[in-house]
Design a protein around this motif. Structure first.
Motif, mmCIF file in Angstrom:
data_model
loop_
_atom_site.group_PDB
_atom_site.id
_atom_site.type_symbol
_atom_site.label_atom_id
_atom_site.label_comp_id
_atom_site.label_asym_id
_atom_site.label_seq_id
_atom_site.Cartn_x
_atom_site.Cartn_y
_atom_site.Cartn_z
ATOM 1 N N MET A 1 40.588 122.725 -47.435
ATOM 2 C CA MET A 1 39.442 121.721 -47.372
ATOM 3 C C MET A 1 39.938 121.066 -48.613
ATOM 4 S SD MET A 1 36.267 121.376 -46.134
ATOM 5 C CE MET A 1 35.063 119.834 -46.617
ATOM 6 N N ARG A 2 40.766 121.112 -50.092
ATOM 7 C CA ARG A 2 40.754 120.674 -50.317
ATOM 8 C C ARG A 2 41.358 119.553 -50.431
ATOM 9 N NH1 ARG A 2 40.962 125.464 -53.638
ATOM 10 N NH2 ARG A 2 43.309 125.984 -53.211
ATOM 11 N N TRP A 3 42.346 119.575 -48.871
ATOM 12 C CA TRP A 3 43.567 119.064 -48.862
ATOM 13 C C TRP A 3 42.235 117.439 -48.109
ATOM 14 C CZ3 TRP A 3 47.510 116.344 -50.123
ATOM 15 C CH2 TRP A 3 48.557 116.947 -50.723
ATOM 16 N N TRP A 4 41.326 118.194 -46.994
ATOM 17 C CA TRP A 4 40.331 116.565 -46.122
ATOM 18 C C TRP A 4 39.101 116.677 -47.082
ATOM 19 C CZ3 TRP A 4 40.501 115.117 -41.932
ATOM 20 C CH2 TRP A 4 39.321 114.990 -41.158
ATOM 21 N N SER A 5 39.642 117.112 -48.183
ATOM 22 C CA SER A 5 38.047 116.287 -49.537
ATOM 23 C C SER A 5 38.559 115.208 -49.573
ATOM 24 C CB SER A 5 38.005 117.443 -49.860
ATOM 25 O OG SER A 5 36.745 117.976 -49.607
ATOM 26 N N VAL A 6 39.984 115.218 -50.527
ATOM 27 C CA VAL A 6 41.177 113.763 -50.712
ATOM 28 C C VAL A 6 41.564 113.527 -50.221
ATOM 29 C CG1 VAL A 6 43.508 113.768 -51.886
ATOM 30 C CG2 VAL A 6 42.193 115.558 -52.401
ATOM 31 N N ASN A 8 39.439 112.332 -47.469
ATOM 32 C CA ASN A 8 37.653 111.586 -46.835
ATOM 33 C C ASN A 8 37.887 111.187 -47.793
ATOM 34 O OD1 ASN A 8 36.567 112.722 -44.433
ATOM 35 N ND2 ASN A 8 36.054 114.216 -45.446
ATOM 36 N N LEU A 9 37.479 111.401 -48.969
ATOM 37 C CA LEU A 9 38.192 110.077 -50.284
ATOM 38 C C LEU A 9 38.534 108.355 -50.116
ATOM 39 C CD1 LEU A 9 36.790 109.374 -53.373
ATOM 40 C CD2 LEU A 9 38.919 111.055 -54.340
ATOM 41 N N VAL A 10 40.329 109.118 -49.963
ATOM 42 C CA VAL A 10 41.339 108.174 -49.482
ATOM 43 C C VAL A 10 40.751 107.077 -48.762
ATOM 44 C CG1 VAL A 10 43.301 107.706 -48.864
ATOM 45 C CG2 VAL A 10 42.982 109.357 -50.706
ATOM 46 N N SER A 11 39.987 107.809 -47.595
ATOM 47 C CA SER A 11 39.713 107.316 -46.585
ATOM 48 C C SER A 11 38.166 106.267 -46.882
ATOM 49 C CB SER A 11 38.825 108.324 -45.550
ATOM 50 O OG SER A 11 38.866 107.840 -44.307
ATOM 51 N N ASN A 12 37.042 107.124 -47.512
ATOM 52 C CA ASN A 12 36.353 106.208 -48.021
ATOM 53 C C ASN A 12 36.836 105.174 -48.561
ATOM 54 O OD1 ASN A 12 33.380 106.908 -47.150
ATOM 55 N ND2 ASN A 12 34.975 109.086 -47.141
ATOM 56 N N LEU A 13 37.379 105.194 -49.814
ATOM 57 C CA LEU A 13 37.798 104.682 -50.368
ATOM 58 C C LEU A 13 38.215 102.691 -49.690
ATOM 59 C CD1 LEU A 13 40.080 105.487 -53.273
ATOM 60 C CD2 LEU A 13 37.805 104.491 -53.523
ATOM 61 N N GLY A 14 39.315 103.145 -48.111
ATOM 62 C CA GLY A 14 39.769 102.118 -47.410
ATOM 63 C C GLY A 14 38.365 101.686 -46.548
ATOM 64 N N THR A 15 37.267 102.615 -46.799
ATOM 65 C CA THR A 15 36.454 101.801 -45.394
ATOM 66 C C THR A 15 35.290 101.220 -46.161
ATOM 67 O OG1 THR A 15 36.641 103.917 -43.980
ATOM 68 C CG2 THR A 15 34.550 102.481 -43.904
ATOM 69 N N TRP A 16 35.399 101.567 -47.986
ATOM 70 C CA TRP A 16 34.437 100.916 -48.449
ATOM 71 C C TRP A 16 35.091 98.942 -48.988
ATOM 72 C CZ3 TRP A 16 28.901 100.491 -47.560
ATOM 73 C CH2 TRP A 16 29.100 101.683 -47.793
ATOM 74 N N LEU A 115 33.297 117.788 -37.103
ATOM 75 C CA LEU A 115 33.052 118.723 -36.252
ATOM 76 C C LEU A 115 35.310 119.500 -37.435
ATOM 77 C CD1 LEU A 115 32.011 118.506 -33.594
ATOM 78 C CD2 LEU A 115 31.148 119.061 -34.909
ATOM 79 N N LEU A 116 36.119 118.975 -37.106
ATOM 80 C CA LEU A 116 37.205 119.113 -37.772
ATOM 81 C C LEU A 116 36.453 119.776 -39.265
ATOM 82 C CD1 LEU A 116 40.089 119.807 -37.708
ATOM 83 C CD2 LEU A 116 40.453 117.669 -38.288
ATOM 84 N N GLY A 117 35.904 119.288 -39.844
ATOM 85 C CA GLY A 117 35.511 119.407 -41.134
ATOM 86 C C GLY A 117 35.336 120.379 -41.557
ATOM 87 N N ASN A 118 34.326 121.022 -40.636
ATOM 88 C CA ASN A 118 33.364 122.289 -40.379
ATOM 89 C C ASN A 118 33.815 123.364 -39.543
ATOM 90 O OD1 ASN A 118 31.064 120.764 -41.701
ATOM 91 N ND2 ASN A 118 29.823 120.516 -39.202
ATOM 92 N N ASP A 119 35.453 123.186 -39.148
ATOM 93 C CA ASP A 119 36.296 124.082 -38.704
ATOM 94 C C ASP A 119 36.977 124.531 -40.467
ATOM 95 O OD1 ASP A 119 34.978 124.643 -36.205
ATOM 96 O OD2 ASP A 119 36.640 122.802 -35.489
ATOM 97 N N LEU A 120 37.037 124.192 -41.530
ATOM 98 C CA LEU A 120 37.726 124.700 -42.562
ATOM 99 C C LEU A 120 37.076 125.626 -43.726
ATOM 100 C CD1 LEU A 120 39.336 121.354 -42.907
ATOM 101 C CD2 LEU A 120 40.101 122.977 -41.594
ATOM 102 N N VAL A 121 35.772 126.084 -43.321
ATOM 103 C CA VAL A 121 35.168 127.378 -44.099
ATOM 104 C C VAL A 121 34.693 127.822 -43.572
ATOM 105 C CG1 VAL A 121 34.501 125.439 -45.823
ATOM 106 C CG2 VAL A 121 32.782 125.367 -44.019
ATOM 107 N N PRO A 122 34.041 128.965 -43.470
ATOM 108 C CA PRO A 122 33.154 130.181 -42.955
ATOM 109 C C PRO A 122 31.449 129.487 -42.681
ATOM 110 C CG PRO A 122 33.840 131.321 -45.380
ATOM 111 C CD PRO A 122 34.567 129.367 -45.100
ATOM 112 N N ARG A 123 31.565 129.950 -41.772
ATOM 113 C CA ARG A 123 30.471 129.332 -41.272
ATOM 114 C C ARG A 123 28.940 129.499 -42.645
ATOM 115 N NH1 ARG A 123 30.283 129.011 -35.480
ATOM 116 N NH2 ARG A 123 31.873 130.922 -34.189
ATOM 117 N N GLU A 124 28.576 130.250 -43.122
ATOM 118 C CA GLU A 124 27.685 129.980 -44.094
ATOM 119 C C GLU A 124 27.950 128.696 -45.403
ATOM 120 O OE1 GLU A 124 30.552 132.943 -45.267
ATOM 121 O OE2 GLU A 124 29.352 132.919 -43.944
ATOM 122 N N ASP A 125 29.101 128.397 -45.028
ATOM 123 C CA ASP A 125 29.716 127.739 -46.272
ATOM 124 C C ASP A 125 29.583 126.424 -45.642
ATOM 125 O OD1 ASP A 125 29.826 129.389 -47.332
ATOM 126 O OD2 ASP A 125 32.021 129.582 -47.793
#
Length: 406
Positions: A1-6, A8-16, A115-125
């Motif tokens: 999830m940490r890698w996925w968040s990083v 996403n941050l890189v992708s958002n920088l490029g998108t904006w 949905l891929l990001g959600n698959d990386l954590v338990p349901r309650e998280d």
């Protein structure tokens, strides 16, 4: 999830960076502000036409493969645009075509990555993961917009598209190393059998229509998106008009909106059981705060109100996304997100013209006040009506028999 968040941050920088430069590029090619809005509408239009189909593909294909391929395709479009800009070969029709292709790919990429990001954590998280994504989005938006100005100043407009292409490739490179906690594709009764509608986009539409909480969620979001939330328009007119401040003052208001949004995302990260009632309460609260903002006599008071406005909006958005991604069964989530993309694109396209007419006839203060009252009033009426129906059903229902021993 940490890698996925990083990633996403890189992708958002490029998108904006790309979105900021795209507006400047359209202005440079046409000299028309209206054409800028048209390019954004062309990019959003595929979501209206093909959102359901994209959701069906996400349900049918392995999620990691789908996300990786769609990210690589978006990188290809960004690099192609960068080359055309660098060699001064880009025309307005070509730019519109590339924007449409980007929007078409996004109908698959959006639900697949969510949905891929959600698959990386338990349901309650999952609500916490969605809230983290909202924080990453806000940071990427602020930093990406600033970086766009630096890129244009030193390297030209094509550099922003090139940077966005690299950001998509970074996400593509990260995806194979992710380890989902749940399978992203499960067999389900709806996927087998002689019925030709099973596993189809039509089934997603039928599921959405039969789910009252999803229909209520759509109504809430349509109301809020049309008569609120477009603060980049309403608050800009209020600050530069009735409050007689300049563009620098609106920049400060925008910063306070961003601060409130990030604070709301952090607060929403503590959610465990988001509900439609929570979305309704936060939307009504945002409407009342919008009324107060419309009546403020000074810029200082306005900046005090916009922070809680953005905060409740962020909590509402996080709760909405969590419901959409957890309420349907696993095998239906892509199609439900596809249906949501279709209906939400509709109100995103229709909302700004409706709000523009309201601004023209009622002014900035009137648009904020009337819009906020309409949001809060409609939610209050719907809540009272639902409460009465529930009470009537309880009174007229059959007596509950005593439980027998197991």
């Amino acid at each position: 999830m940490r890698w996925w968040s990083v990633a996403n941050l890189v992708s958002n920088l490029g998108t904006w960076m790309q979105l900021t430069v795209q507006n400047l590029l359209v202005l440079q090619l046409t000299g028309s502000a209206a054409a800028t809005g048209l390019s954004l509408s062309v990019q959003a239009a595929p979501g209206l036409l093909f959102g359901v189909t994209g959701g069906r593909m996400v349900d049918a294909w392995p999620r990691k493969v789908t996300a990786a391929v769609s990210q690589a395709a978006l990188a290809g479009v960004a690099f192609a645009t960068a080359v055309l800009v660098a060699f001064d070969l880009l025309s307005m029709p070509v730019l519109m075509a590339l924007a449409a292709v980007t929007g078409l790919i996004a109908t698959v990429d959006g639900p697949a990555c969510a949905l891929l990001g959600n698959d990386l954590v338990p349901r309650e998280d999952i609500p916490s993961a969605i809230a983290l994504g909202a924080v990453v989005h806000s940071v990427g938006r602020l930093a990406g917009t600033a970086l766009a100005g630096v890129a244009v100043a030193f390297f030209g407009m094509g550099a922003a598209y090139g940077a966005n292409g690299l950001s998509f490739l970074f996400v593509t490179a990260v995806i194979p190393f992710l380890k989902p906690m749940r399978s992203s594709r499960r067999a389900a009764p709806a996927d087998v059998g002689p019925d030709r509608d099973r596993g189809s986009g039509r089934e997603g539409l039928a599921f959405f229509a039969r789910r009252p909480r999803l229909v209520a969620l759509a109504a809430l979001c349509a109301l809020g998106s049309t008569f609120g939330r477009n603060y980049s328009l309403t608050l800009a007119v209020l600050v530069t008009g009735p409050l007689a401040a300049g563009s620098g003052a609106f920049g400060m208001v925008s910063t306070m909106l961003a601060v409130g949004g990030m604070a709301g995302a952090v607060l929403a990260g503590r959610l465990r059981r988001p509900s439609v009632r929570m979305v309704a309460i936060t939307a009504a609260s945002g409407g009342l705060l919008q009324v107060a903002a419309g009546l403020t006599p000074s810029l200082f008071l306005l900046m005090l109100f916009v922070v809680p406005m953005a905060l409740v909006e962020s909590v509402s958005d996080t709760a909405t996304t969590a419901i959409l991604q957890t309420d349907p069964p696993e095998h239906m989530r892509g199609r439900v997100l596809g249906v949501w993309e279709t209906v939400s694109t509709g109100w995103r396209l229709l909302g700004p013209p409706v709000l523009g007419l309201l601004l023209q006839f009622a002014g900035a203060r009137g648009a904020l006040v009337l819009g906020g009252l309409l949001i809060a009033g409609a939610i209050a009426v719907a809540g009272l009506s639902h409460g009465r129906r529930t009470a009537r059903a309880v009174r007229s229902g059959p007596a509950v028999p005593a439980l027998e021993p197991a």
